[in-house]
Scaffold this motif. Structure first.
Motif, mmCIF file in Angstrom:
data_model
loop_
_atom_site.group_PDB
_atom_site.id
_atom_site.type_symbol
_atom_site.label_atom_id
_atom_site.label_comp_id
_atom_site.label_asym_id
_atom_site.label_seq_id
_atom_site.Cartn_x
_atom_site.Cartn_y
_atom_site.Cartn_z
ATOM 1 N N LEU A 57 -45.767 -0.452 2.816
ATOM 2 C CA LEU A 57 -44.311 -0.517 2.815
ATOM 3 C C LEU A 57 -43.719 0.868 2.609
ATOM 4 O O LEU A 57 -44.265 1.687 1.856
ATOM 5 N N LYS A 58 -42.611 1.112 3.291
ATOM 6 C CA LYS A 58 -41.741 2.234 2.961
ATOM 7 C C LYS A 58 -40.414 1.640 2.513
ATOM 8 O O LYS A 58 -40.013 0.576 2.993
ATOM 9 N N ALA A 59 -39.729 2.364 1.602
ATOM 10 C CA ALA A 59 -38.497 1.761 1.075
ATOM 11 C C ALA A 59 -37.492 2.832 0.662
ATOM 12 O O ALA A 59 -37.856 3.960 0.320
ATOM 13 N N LYS A 60 -36.226 2.433 0.708
ATOM 14 C CA LYS A 60 -35.126 3.228 0.169
ATOM 15 C C LYS A 60 -34.201 2.273 -0.584
ATOM 16 O O LYS A 60 -33.986 1.135 -0.151
ATOM 17 N N VAL A 61 -33.653 2.773 -1.730
ATOM 18 C CA VAL A 61 -32.793 1.934 -2.571
ATOM 19 C C VAL A 61 -31.482 2.675 -2.825
ATOM 20 O O VAL A 61 -31.487 3.844 -3.246
ATOM 21 N N TRP A 62 -30.366 1.991 -2.535
ATOM 22 C CA TRP A 62 -29.039 2.565 -2.767
ATOM 23 C C TRP A 62 -28.240 1.683 -3.734
ATOM 24 O O TRP A 62 -28.415 0.459 -3.748
ATOM 25 N N SER A 87 -39.361 -0.807 5.416
ATOM 26 C CA SER A 87 -40.110 -0.784 6.671
ATOM 27 C C SER A 87 -41.503 -1.297 6.343
ATOM 28 O O SER A 87 -42.250 -0.655 5.583
ATOM 29 N N ALA A 88 -41.846 -2.484 6.886
ATOM 30 C CA ALA A 88 -43.089 -3.156 6.507
ATOM 31 C C ALA A 88 -44.068 -3.156 7.671
ATOM 32 O O ALA A 88 -43.704 -3.432 8.832
ATOM 33 N N GLY A 89 -45.299 -2.848 7.367
ATOM 34 C CA GLY A 89 -46.355 -2.957 8.369
ATOM 35 C C GLY A 89 -46.791 -4.410 8.518
ATOM 36 O O GLY A 89 -46.835 -5.148 7.531
ATOM 37 N N TYR A 90 -47.061 -4.819 9.745
ATOM 38 C CA TYR A 90 -47.448 -6.215 9.950
ATOM 39 C C TYR A 90 -48.646 -6.271 10.905
ATOM 40 O O TYR A 90 -48.911 -5.346 11.674
ATOM 41 N N LYS A 91 -49.332 -7.402 10.876
ATOM 42 C CA LYS A 91 -50.430 -7.682 11.801
ATOM 43 C C LYS A 91 -50.519 -9.206 11.934
ATOM 44 O O LYS A 91 -50.824 -9.900 10.966
ATOM 45 N N VAL A 92 -50.182 -9.741 13.122
ATOM 46 C CA VAL A 92 -50.178 -11.182 13.340
ATOM 47 C C VAL A 92 -50.968 -11.493 14.616
ATOM 48 O O VAL A 92 -51.141 -10.636 15.497
ATOM 49 N N TRP A 136 -31.408 -12.378 -5.717
ATOM 50 C CA TRP A 136 -31.350 -11.945 -4.326
ATOM 51 C C TRP A 136 -29.978 -12.259 -3.766
ATOM 52 O O TRP A 136 -29.541 -13.408 -3.764
ATOM 53 N N ILE A 137 -29.272 -11.248 -3.348
ATOM 54 C CA ILE A 137 -27.986 -11.481 -2.665
ATOM 55 C C ILE A 137 -28.261 -11.890 -1.230
ATOM 56 O O ILE A 137 -27.625 -12.789 -0.671
ATOM 57 N N SER A 138 -29.232 -11.231 -0.595
ATOM 58 C CA SER A 138 -29.721 -11.623 0.727
ATOM 59 C C SER A 138 -31.227 -11.427 0.739
ATOM 60 O O SER A 138 -31.738 -10.457 0.179
ATOM 61 N N ASP A 139 -31.944 -12.357 1.371
ATOM 62 C CA ASP A 139 -33.403 -12.328 1.349
ATOM 63 C C ASP A 139 -33.950 -11.379 2.411
ATOM 64 O O ASP A 139 -33.391 -11.256 3.512
ATOM 65 N N PRO A 140 -35.070 -10.731 2.083
ATOM 66 C CA PRO A 140 -35.728 -9.893 3.091
ATOM 67 C C PRO A 140 -36.511 -10.778 4.072
ATOM 68 O O PRO A 140 -37.151 -11.753 3.669
ATOM 69 N N SER A 141 -36.412 -10.458 5.335
ATOM 70 C CA SER A 141 -37.173 -11.229 6.324
ATOM 71 C C SER A 141 -37.443 -10.364 7.555
ATOM 72 O O SER A 141 -36.638 -9.505 7.916
ATOM 73 N N ILE A 149 -42.315 -13.243 8.994
ATOM 74 C CA ILE A 149 -43.361 -12.594 8.210
ATOM 75 C C ILE A 149 -42.890 -12.578 6.758
ATOM 76 O O ILE A 149 -41.825 -12.016 6.447
ATOM 77 N N PRO A 150 -43.599 -13.187 5.834
ATOM 78 C CA PRO A 150 -43.146 -13.271 4.428
ATOM 79 C C PRO A 150 -43.334 -11.938 3.706
ATOM 80 O O PRO A 150 -44.454 -11.561 3.363
ATOM 81 N N ILE A 151 -42.250 -11.228 3.531
ATOM 82 C CA ILE A 151 -42.351 -9.945 2.813
ATOM 83 C C ILE A 151 -41.609 -9.991 1.470
ATOM 84 O O ILE A 151 -41.540 -8.992 0.765
ATOM 85 N N LYS A 152 -41.043 -11.151 1.114
ATOM 86 C CA LYS A 152 -40.289 -11.241 -0.147
ATOM 87 C C LYS A 152 -41.176 -10.936 -1.346
ATOM 88 O O LYS A 152 -40.771 -10.222 -2.270
ATOM 89 N N SER A 153 -42.403 -11.459 -1.299
ATOM 90 C CA SER A 153 -43.314 -11.186 -2.416
ATOM 91 C C SER A 153 -43.688 -9.720 -2.465
ATOM 92 O O SER A 153 -43.808 -9.119 -3.539
ATOM 93 N N MET A 154 -43.859 -9.109 -1.265
ATOM 94 C CA MET A 154 -44.162 -7.672 -1.236
ATOM 95 C C MET A 154 -42.981 -6.860 -1.756
ATOM 96 O O MET A 154 -43.153 -5.882 -2.480
ATOM 97 N N ALA A 155 -41.771 -7.282 -1.380
ATOM 98 C CA ALA A 155 -40.573 -6.591 -1.843
ATOM 99 C C ALA A 155 -40.427 -6.715 -3.362
ATOM 100 O O ALA A 155 -40.032 -5.762 -4.045
ATOM 101 N N SER A 156 -40.747 -7.894 -3.900
ATOM 102 C CA SER A 156 -40.674 -8.092 -5.350
ATOM 103 C C SER A 156 -41.624 -7.153 -6.076
ATOM 104 O O SER A 156 -41.287 -6.563 -7.096
#
Length: 446
Positions: A57-62, A87-92, A136-141, A149-156
């Motif tokens: 994961l790459k991330a920025k927080v404002w 920005s999440a890496g995925y493989k499906v 969560w005001i809005s969920d990551p998806s 792709i479930p990234i909420k747990s990764m974001a947490s």
């Protein structure tokens, strides 16, 4: 023989242990404004997909809107709204076809933080901030080929790992905006400035600080309050010019106490010269004859002189009649707050006088002559003390020390200290007890 323990100057410089109260009031809105001014825009950035957690994961927080701050007792509650880009890496492998890459998403959360506040003896603000909860005001998806792709747990996990960066920023700003030491130094040196109490008498109030005590920082109605107490000695000094003071280079360590006392004392002084006291006493005895043993012996007091012998007042009384000459009596002077008079107690013949009259005029011992003298040796000084209290109270009602600094006080109880004998005067010293506050604008809304 005349003997004195004190000089006039020593009595005028007598010290009384006191506490000068300085209220501290800091609106939480001020802290909220300062924190929002310092914590804005981008708070955190992770530009690598590969790190020690290999989270891909790459991330920025404002910060996306103002931080809200509420204070309750000794805690701050912060509500921090954040926008997070990931920005999440995925493989499906839908339908057996492997697909991989990176997808971006944005979402928002609201974090609630709690910060416990304290202050150390070295004046350092200590705050310990931790995350209480977040919503969560809005969920990551992320969707790839129609699949979520479930990234909420990764974001947490990403958030939990990096919350300390937010709490450290909060702690730093709280410490900056509750920096009390420089303001305490200001108050400390202002408190040492002489205050003119009575211009007509060249009387100054001087505080000699010895230590600082403060109540814990507590918030109520979104205002942080504490009471700073400067402990020291008060002096009322008679001087034609303003007494000089030097600034203190180092502030003493702080003591935290559940309560700061409001015990402030100012010495009020009345004085009577020996000449005036003797003149008043002589006037009281003028023409009065004292009879002994049923009128067999009579004496009249013709003159009175006074002087000091350590803590006792010596009265040299001239007599004529059945006995002519001088007798010496000694007693302890004291101020009686009930009658507001300077009186004597334990007045009795000097040992040499007693030995002499036992041989030549023993009858003088029978009639309680010394007790009669004691009853008449009273001097009204209450008016002097009342006038001194009135003058000082007027000076303390709203005394402007300098711009933004005001001294306010009320004097209530009068308590006697003692009577001091100096080479020229009898000093009646009493304590005017009360409460004195130093209002410093810099300590209101720092």
């Amino acid at each position: 023989m005349e003997e004195y323990k004190y000089s006039d100057k020593e009595i005028q410089n007598e010290k009384h242990l006191s506490v000068l109260n300085i209220p501290i009031e800091i609106p939480v809105s001020e802290i909220e404004t300062q924190i929002n001014a310092k914590i804005k825009g981008l708070i955190y950035e992770d530009n690598s997909y590969e790190d020690e957690d290999n989270d891909n994961l790459k991330a920025k927080v404002w910060k996306i809107s103002p931080i809200r701050v509420v204070a309750i007792d000794s805690s701050f509650l912060f509500e921090v709204p954040l926008k997070i880009w990931v920005s999440a890496g995925y493989k499906v492998s839908p339908l057996g076809i492997t697909m991989s890459g990176y997808k971006d998403t944005e979402f928002s959360i609201k974090i609630r933080l709690i910060s416990k506040i304290g202050i150390l003896p070295n004046w350092q603000i200590k705050s310990e901030t931790y995350v209480d909860s977040y919503d969560w005001i809005s969920d990551p998806s992320i969707k790839v080929a129609g699949l979520n792709i479930p990234i909420k747990s990764m974001a947490s996990r990403l958030l939990n790992k990096n919350f300390d960066k937010i709490t450290e920023a909060i702690d730093e700003e709280v410490a900056k905006n509750l920096e009390l030491k420089k303001n305490a130094e200001l108050a400390w040196n202002i408190a040492r400035q002489p205050v003119m109490l009575a211009e007509e008498f060249d009387t100054w109030l001087v505080v000699v600080p010895t230590g600082i005590v403060m109540t814990p920082l507590l918030a109520k109605n979104n205002v942080i309050r504490a009471v700073l107490g400067i402990k020291g000695y008060t002096q009322t000094i008679t001087s034609a010019t303003k007494p000089s003071v030097t600034a203190v280079a180092k502030l003493p360590n702080l003591q935290i106490s559940p309560k700061v006392t409001e015990d402030f004392k100012i010495g009020l002084i009345s004085l009577v010269s020996y000449e005036d006291a003797a003149r008043l006493a002589t006037a009281k005895f003028a023409g009065e004859k004292f009879s002994f043993l049923g009128g067999q012996y009579k004496v009249e007091v013709t003159s009175v002189e006074m002087y000091g012998q350590n803590d006792k007042l010596v009265i040299k009384a001239g007599l004529k009649g059945s006995m002519s000459g001088f007798i010496y009596l000694k007693g302890v002077p004291y101020y009686d707050p009930a009658t507001q008079q300077l009186s004597l107690k334990g007045l009795d013949y000097d040992l040499d006088t007693r030995n002499a009259i036992v041989k030549t005029a023993g009858w003088l011992l029978q009639g309680q002559f010394s007790r009669m003298m004691e009853k008449k040796m009273i001097f009204p000084v209450g008016e002097q003390i009342a006038e001194a209290k009135k003058t000082i109270q007027k000076a303390l009602s709203n005394y402007k020390v300098t711009d933004g600094v005001t001294l306010k006080g009320t004097l209530s109880d009068i308590q006697p200290d003692k009577v001091y004998l100096t080479p020229k005067h009898l000093y009646s010293v009493v304590f005017a007890q009360g409460k004195v506050n130093l209002r410093v604008d810099g300590l209101k809304g720092i």
